[in-house]
Design a protein around this motif. Structure first.
Motif, PDB file in Angstrom:
ATOM      1  N   UNK A  90       0.974  -1.220   0.052  1.00  0.00           N
ATOM      2  CA  UNK A  90       0.091   0.106   0.093  1.00  0.00           C
ATOM      3  C   UNK A  90       0.802   1.185  -0.054  1.00  0.00           C
ATOM      4  N   UNK A  91       1.872   1.353   0.979  1.00  0.00           N
ATOM      5  CA  UNK A  91       2.946   2.505   0.796  1.00  0.00           C
ATOM      6  C   UNK A  91       3.420   2.455  -0.536  1.00  0.00           C
ATOM      7  N   UNK A  92       3.947   1.602  -1.126  1.00  0.00           N
ATOM      8  CA  UNK A  92       4.543   1.602  -2.311  1.00  0.00           C
ATOM      9  C   UNK A  92       3.528   2.333  -3.492  1.00  0.00           C
ATOM     10  N   UNK A  93       2.286   1.713  -3.312  1.00  0.00           N
ATOM     11  CA  UNK A  93       1.400   2.204  -4.477  1.00  0.00           C
ATOM     12  C   UNK A  93       1.171   3.734  -4.280  1.00  0.00           C
ATOM     13  N   UNK A  95       3.407   5.841  -2.812  1.00  0.00           N
ATOM     14  CA  UNK A  95       4.434   6.545  -3.242  1.00  0.00           C
ATOM     15  C   UNK A  95       4.556   6.566  -4.486  1.00  0.00           C
ATOM     16  N   UNK A  96       4.206   5.557  -5.482  1.00  0.00           N
ATOM     17  CA  UNK A  96       4.279   5.744  -6.796  1.00  0.00           C
ATOM     18  C   UNK A  96       3.215   6.834  -7.586  1.00  0.00           C
ATOM     19  N   UNK A  97       2.013   6.869  -6.678  1.00  0.00           N
ATOM     20  CA  UNK A  97       1.129   7.797  -7.089  1.00  0.00           C
ATOM     21  C   UNK A  97       1.632   9.053  -6.926  1.00  0.00           C
ATOM     22  N   UNK A  98       2.283   9.551  -5.750  1.00  0.00           N
ATOM     23  CA  UNK A  98       2.878  10.636  -5.376  1.00  0.00           C
ATOM     24  C   UNK A  98       4.145  11.114  -6.316  1.00  0.00           C
ATOM     25  N   UNK A 103       5.832  14.056 -10.580  1.00  0.00           N
ATOM     26  CA  UNK A 103       6.573  14.141 -12.059  1.00  0.00           C
ATOM     27  C   UNK A 103       5.855  15.083 -13.031  1.00  0.00           C
ATOM     28  N   UNK A 104       4.669  14.701 -12.791  1.00  0.00           N
ATOM     29  CA  UNK A 104       3.599  15.678 -13.696  1.00  0.00           C
ATOM     30  C   UNK A 104       3.711  17.122 -13.533  1.00  0.00           C
ATOM     31  N   UNK A 105       3.599  17.605 -12.161  1.00  0.00           N
ATOM     32  CA  UNK A 105       4.044  18.985 -11.831  1.00  0.00           C
ATOM     33  C   UNK A 105       5.316  19.424 -12.427  1.00  0.00           C
TER      34      UNK A 105
END
Length: 128
Positions: A90-93, A95-98, A103-105
């Motif tokens: 869950x934490x990895x998921x 962190x990937x979303x963050x 990266x988008x910003x």
């Protein structure tokens, strides 16, 4: 006199028969006594074997309890590890979303900076 000889003969025969009966009984008693002693000895052997078997069963029960306790601890440990793995996933998921969001910003900021740099260059050309 015949009666006396007849009495002696009958007494002798009766004595021999009685002697055979007594000696025979004594022999039978000895045989029965030996059989009893053999049975007592066998009984004692079986009693000792039974005690040993009971001790072995007790030892095996203790070992079984120890193994069950260890298995329970291992199951609990495995459950804890699975919980930690689920948490880490869950934490990895998250962190990937963050990371994707950041990266988008960064790309937006880079694009904005490039656009502003282009505007600045145009303005400099107009002024200059």
């Amino acid at each position: 006199m015949i009666e006396l000889i007849g009495g002696i003969v009958i007494g002798g025969v009766a004595g021999v028969a009685l002697k055979d009966k007594i000696v025979g009984n004594s022999s039978q008693n000895d045989t029965k006594q030996r059989e009893l002693e053999t049975l007592y000895a066998e009984n004692e052997k079986f009693r000792q074997r039974n005690k040993e078997a009971e001790r072995q069963v007790e030892d095996l029960m203790v070992e079984l309890d120890r193994i069950r306790k260890k298995a329970k601890e291992n199951d609990e440990e495995q459950d804890d590890l699975e919980d930690e793995l689920d948490k880490a996933k869950l934490e990895l998921k998250s962190l990937r979303q963050q990371n994707d969001e950041l990266a988008r910003k960064v790309k937006e900021y880079k694009d904005a900076c490039e656009a502003q740099a282009a505007q600045i260059s145009l303005l400099k050309e107009k002024i200059g």
